[in-house]
Write a protein that holds these residues in place. Structure first.
Motif, mmCIF file in Angstrom:
data_model
loop_
_atom_site.group_PDB
_atom_site.id
_atom_site.type_symbol
_atom_site.label_atom_id
_atom_site.label_comp_id
_atom_site.label_asym_id
_atom_site.label_seq_id
_atom_site.Cartn_x
_atom_site.Cartn_y
_atom_site.Cartn_z
ATOM 1 N N ARG A 81 0.800 -1.228 0.000
ATOM 2 C CA ARG A 81 0.000 0.000 0.000
ATOM 3 C C ARG A 81 0.831 1.277 0.000
ATOM 4 O O ARG A 81 0.303 2.357 -0.199
ATOM 5 C CB ARG A 81 -0.915 0.025 1.235
ATOM 6 C CG ARG A 81 -1.857 -1.144 1.308
ATOM 7 C CD ARG A 81 -2.788 -1.066 2.512
ATOM 8 N NE ARG A 81 -2.071 -1.219 3.776
ATOM 9 C CZ ARG A 81 -2.178 -0.370 4.805
ATOM 10 N NH1 ARG A 81 -2.965 0.675 4.736
ATOM 11 N NH2 ARG A 81 -1.507 -0.579 5.917
ATOM 12 N N LEU A 82 2.125 1.148 0.222
ATOM 13 C CA LEU A 82 2.961 2.325 0.435
ATOM 14 C C LEU A 82 3.287 3.091 -0.836
ATOM 15 O O LEU A 82 3.394 4.307 -0.818
ATOM 16 C CB LEU A 82 4.250 1.911 1.141
ATOM 17 C CG LEU A 82 5.057 3.002 1.786
ATOM 18 C CD1 LEU A 82 4.216 3.873 2.711
ATOM 19 C CD2 LEU A 82 6.201 2.400 2.565
ATOM 20 N N GLY A 83 3.436 2.392 -1.933
ATOM 21 C CA GLY A 83 3.809 3.069 -3.174
ATOM 22 C C GLY A 83 5.222 2.714 -3.577
ATOM 23 O O GLY A 83 5.733 1.646 -3.253
ATOM 24 N N LYS A 84 5.858 3.656 -4.257
ATOM 25 C CA LYS A 84 7.177 3.424 -4.833
ATOM 26 C C LYS A 84 8.264 3.709 -3.789
ATOM 27 O O LYS A 84 8.793 4.810 -3.698
ATOM 28 C CB LYS A 84 7.347 4.335 -6.044
ATOM 29 C CG LYS A 84 8.436 3.949 -6.978
ATOM 30 C CD LYS A 84 8.342 4.812 -8.220
ATOM 31 C CE LYS A 84 9.564 4.640 -9.073
ATOM 32 N NZ LYS A 84 9.514 5.529 -10.230
ATOM 33 N N ALA A 85 8.563 2.680 -2.982
ATOM 34 C CA ALA A 85 9.552 2.814 -1.920
ATOM 35 C C ALA A 85 10.319 1.510 -1.787
ATOM 36 O O ALA A 85 9.794 0.434 -2.071
ATOM 37 C CB ALA A 85 8.868 3.150 -0.601
ATOM 38 N N LYS A 86 11.564 1.616 -1.339
ATOM 39 C CA LYS A 86 12.347 0.431 -1.024
ATOM 40 C C LYS A 86 12.216 0.222 0.479
ATOM 41 O O LYS A 86 12.441 1.139 1.273
ATOM 42 C CB LYS A 86 13.806 0.630 -1.396
ATOM 43 C CG LYS A 86 14.646 -0.581 -1.085
ATOM 44 C CD LYS A 86 16.067 -0.432 -1.541
ATOM 45 C CE LYS A 86 16.770 -1.736 -1.197
ATOM 46 N NZ LYS A 86 18.166 -1.727 -1.520
ATOM 47 N N ILE A 87 11.824 -0.989 0.872
ATOM 48 C CA ILE A 87 11.596 -1.287 2.279
ATOM 49 C C ILE A 87 12.551 -2.383 2.713
ATOM 50 O O ILE A 87 12.600 -3.456 2.103
ATOM 51 C CB ILE A 87 10.138 -1.729 2.521
ATOM 52 C CG1 ILE A 87 9.171 -0.651 2.026
ATOM 53 C CG2 ILE A 87 9.914 -2.038 3.994
ATOM 54 C CD1 ILE A 87 7.727 -1.064 2.046
ATOM 55 N N THR A 88 13.327 -2.101 3.769
ATOM 56 C CA THR A 88 14.191 -3.115 4.363
ATOM 57 C C THR A 88 13.608 -3.461 5.732
ATOM 58 O O THR A 88 12.495 -3.066 6.043
ATOM 59 C CB THR A 88 15.640 -2.598 4.500
ATOM 60 O OG1 THR A 88 15.659 -1.493 5.396
ATOM 61 C CG2 THR A 88 16.211 -2.179 3.141
#
Length: 146
Positions: A105-112
């Protein structure tokens, strides 16, 4: 210089576009948790060596280390970097929690495991990002430490 003054200076030293985005995110976080403890880390270690980007911190958490030590630290961190902005969520036990709970749901992001990185606030759903912050600073969840 007070923590608030350090934060204002840090935000003011950014490029105009990044400055406005950081100022908006800072305002949003403070609206979610107006009484959260504020931190500012300049990115230097105890020897004065630069080891990270400067960070604005919100809230308070006790971090425990594998070697047995612990220390007070912020719960949410906000930092500008060369490719955009990073939001850190400290103290998560489950390193998949952010991506599994918010990733779709967050969009265009890199999540670690504990970091959400994006180029611009235009790339992410700010409502979901606010939910991440509220979850970390307010109510407890399965991914947060107790």
């Amino acid at each position: 210089m007070s923590v608030r003054e350090q934060i204002d200076r840090y935000i003011g030293d950014q490029s105009p576009a990044k400055r406005e985005e950081l100022r908006d995110l800072h305002r949003r976080i403070l609206e979610i948790s107006p009484d959260a403890k504020l931190w500012f880390l300049d990115g230097r270690n105890d020897n004065g060596k630069v080891v990270s980007n400067p960070n604005i911190g919100y809230g308070s958490e006790t971090l425990s280390y594998a070697a047995g030590g612990s220390r007070a630290f912020y719960k949410i961190g906000l930092s500008a970097n060369t490719s955009g902005i990073s939001v850190y969520v400290m103290g998560l036990k489950d390193k998949k929690y952010l991506s599994e709970t918010y990733g779709s749901r967050l969009g265009k992001a890199k999540i670690t495991g504990y970091c959400i990185r994006f180029r611009s606030v235009k790339d992410v759903d700010l409502g979901v990002l606010e939910e991440v912050v509220a979850d970390a600073l307010g109510r407890r969840s399965a991914g947060a430490s107790s």
